[in-house]
Motif scaffolding. Sequence first.
Motif, short mmCIF file in Angstrom:
data_model
loop_
_atom_site.label_atom_id
_atom_site.label_comp_id
_atom_site.label_asym_id
_atom_site.label_seq_id
_atom_site.Cartn_x
_atom_site.Cartn_y
_atom_site.Cartn_z
N ASP A 221 1.07 -0.95 -0.13
CA ASP A 221 0.09 0.03 -0.05
C ASP A 221 0.77 1.39 0.47
OD1 ASP A 221 -2.73 1.05 -0.15
OD2 ASP A 221 -3.44 0.42 1.29
N ASN A 222 0.44 2.17 -0.65
CA ASN A 222 0.41 3.87 -0.36
C ASN A 222 1.97 3.99 0.90
OD1 ASN A 222 -1.14 4.04 -2.43
ND2 ASN A 222 -2.51 5.20 -1.51
N ASN A 223 3.19 4.64 0.29
CA ASN A 223 4.18 5.54 0.84
C ASN A 223 4.73 4.15 1.50
OD1 ASN A 223 3.30 8.00 -0.45
ND2 ASN A 223 1.35 8.11 1.06
N THR A 224 5.28 2.80 1.10
CA THR A 224 5.99 2.19 1.88
C THR A 224 7.39 2.36 1.09
OG1 THR A 224 4.18 1.39 3.53
CG2 THR A 224 6.22 -0.72 2.07
N PHE A 225 7.99 1.77 1.93
CA PHE A 225 9.43 1.85 2.01
C PHE A 225 10.11 0.22 1.48
CE2 PHE A 225 14.12 1.58 3.10
CZ PHE A 225 14.91 2.10 2.12
N ILE A 226 10.67 -0.90 0.62
CA ILE A 226 10.96 -1.54 0.46
C ILE A 226 13.05 -1.54 0.65
CG2 ILE A 226 10.41 -4.22 0.07
CD1 ILE A 226 8.60 -3.35 1.33
N GLY A 227 13.60 -1.76 1.32
CA GLY A 227 14.59 -2.16 1.31
C GLY A 227 15.35 -3.33 0.40
N ASN A 228 17.19 -2.56 0.12
CA ASN A 228 17.60 -3.47 -0.53
C ASN A 228 16.95 -4.76 -0.44
OD1 ASN A 228 18.38 -1.43 -1.63
ND2 ASN A 228 20.68 -1.69 -0.72
N ASN A 229 17.39 -6.42 -1.42
CA ASN A 229 17.52 -7.20 -1.40
C ASN A 229 15.90 -8.30 -0.59
OD1 ASN A 229 19.53 -7.59 -2.59
ND2 ASN A 229 20.67 -6.64 -1.66
N VAL A 230 15.12 -7.35 -0.44
CA VAL A 230 13.36 -8.19 0.11
C VAL A 230 13.69 -9.17 -0.70
CG1 VAL A 230 11.70 -7.29 1.10
CG2 VAL A 230 13.46 -5.93 2.26
N CYS A 231 13.08 -10.16 0.74
CA CYS A 231 12.41 -11.02 -0.43
C CYS A 231 10.78 -11.59 -0.27
CB CYS A 231 12.91 -12.30 -0.71
SG CYS A 231 12.34 -13.66 -1.38
N ILE A 232 9.64 -11.42 -1.03
CA ILE A 232 7.94 -11.00 -0.72
C ILE A 232 7.72 -12.00 -1.90
CG2 ILE A 232 6.35 -9.98 -1.04
CD1 ILE A 232 7.67 -7.52 -0.10
N ALA A 233 6.85 -13.59 -0.71
CA ALA A 233 6.57 -14.31 -1.89
C ALA A 233 5.29 -14.94 -1.64
CB ALA A 233 7.99 -15.32 -1.67
N GLY A 234 4.76 -15.23 -2.57
CA GLY A 234 3.41 -15.45 -2.41
C GLY A 234 3.56 -17.71 -2.17
N PRO A 235 2.90 -18.47 -2.26
CA PRO A 235 1.57 -18.60 -2.95
C PRO A 235 0.20 -17.81 -1.77
CG PRO A 235 1.69 -20.27 -2.80
CD PRO A 235 3.52 -19.78 -2.15
N GLY A 236 0.09 -17.67 -1.10
CA GLY A 236 -0.79 -17.59 -0.09
C GLY A 236 -0.82 -15.82 -0.21
N ASN A 237 -2.17 -14.84 0.39
CA ASN A 237 -2.07 -13.72 -0.18
C ASN A 237 -1.38 -12.93 0.98
OD1 ASN A 237 -3.77 -14.46 -2.17
ND2 ASN A 237 -5.23 -13.89 -1.67
N LEU A 238 -1.28 -11.93 0.72
CA LEU A 238 0.47 -11.10 1.16
C LEU A 238 -0.12 -9.52 1.27
CD1 LEU A 238 3.57 -11.52 1.51
CD2 LEU A 238 3.34 -9.38 1.56
N VAL A 239 -0.70 -8.82 2.31
CA VAL A 239 -0.64 -7.46 2.02
C VAL A 239 0.39 -6.71 2.94
CG1 VAL A 239 -2.51 -5.44 3.42
CG2 VAL A 239 -3.34 -8.07 2.00
N ILE A 240 1.18 -5.71 2.39
CA ILE A 240 1.79 -4.64 3.14
C ILE A 240 0.93 -3.21 3.15
CG2 ILE A 240 3.97 -3.39 3.05
CD1 ILE A 240 4.90 -6.08 2.19
N GLY A 241 0.70 -3.01 4.19
CA GLY A 241 -0.35 -1.61 4.61
C GLY A 241 0.43 -0.22 4.44
N LYS A 242 0.18 0.86 4.91
CA LYS A 242 0.56 2.11 3.76
C LYS A 242 1.75 2.32 5.36
CE LYS A 242 -4.16 4.27 2.79
NZ LYS A 242 -4.45 2.37 3.16
N ASN A 243 3.24 3.50 4.36
CA ASN A 243 3.80 3.54 5.79
C ASN A 243 4.41 2.96 6.27
OD1 ASN A 243 2.65 6.81 4.77
ND2 ASN A 243 0.75 6.32 6.23
N CYS A 244 4.98 2.06 5.43
CA CYS A 244 5.73 0.67 6.02
C CYS A 244 7.37 0.91 6.03
CB CYS A 244 5.52 -0.76 6.08
SG CYS A 244 4.14 -0.72 6.81
N LEU A 245 7.72 0.54 6.80
CA LEU A 245 9.24 0.34 6.30
C LEU A 245 10.05 -0.60 7.03
CD1 LEU A 245 10.53 3.58 8.44
CD2 LEU A 245 10.15 4.02 6.22
N ILE A 246 10.30 -1.16 5.90
CA ILE A 246 10.74 -2.96 5.22
C ILE A 246 12.41 -2.78 5.11
CG2 ILE A 246 10.40 -5.29 4.45
CD1 ILE A 246 7.80 -4.15 6.03
#
Length: 231
Positions: free
Chosen positions: A106-131
């Motif tokens: 979602d809006n204005n979220t930061f995802i840092g270098n070399n982050v891995c985000i993987a399904g197959p389960g549904n996945l939600v990252i909200g607003k204004n998060c720092l990963i």
Amino acid sequence: MQFKRLKEVTLTTFFGNIPTLFFGVKLRNLIYKTLFRRIGRSVYIQNGVDFIACESIEIGNGVHIFKNARLDAKGNINNQIIIGDGVALEQGVNIGALNDTSIHIDNNTFIGNNVCIAGPGNLVIGKNCLIAANCGIFANNHIFSDPTIAIAAQGVTRVGITIEDDCWLGHAVTVLDGVTIGKGSVIGAGSVVTKNIPPYSVAIGVPAKVIKKRINSGKEVSNTQRNLFVV
């Protein structure tokens, strides 16, 4: 279908590798509008970004995607990767969906270098998060109950992951399938989140445990604990 994939590979390979300084960003935005389900205004995509199944990918306004990121939505027509307005995907971010998977950042979220985000389960990252860099968010678990069958042949479970608004995950945090991290929570660097984290919690460790609440608490985080929260 084969022609569509050939067109996608040809255009993303050619235009995706035009150096950013040589009008690459403007050319990519122009051409990619013909490939993606949606691409918004003022999108900045550096050269060297890999996209697969563009027709299942939505990119909002003001998104920044840096070199060597990879967004893979292949699988079936129910797949989707949705990147909200103002999201930043740093170098080497890898987002992968499998069959019947929805991944929404979602809006204005930061995802840092070399982050891995993987399904197959549904996945939600909200607003204004720092990963922070090198985190792994994995909405699946391999089944390994039968020792007579190869683990790769036993399939996976897929419950899904939700990271609510305004969360901060420190360096190299791992989030496992079935977890909800509540709004406003902070997860210390190197932690492994295996269970739900209540809103406005500070959690550290393997497995991650809540050490304090961010609100309505007289406890202070020690200097040693502060060093565990690294972006």
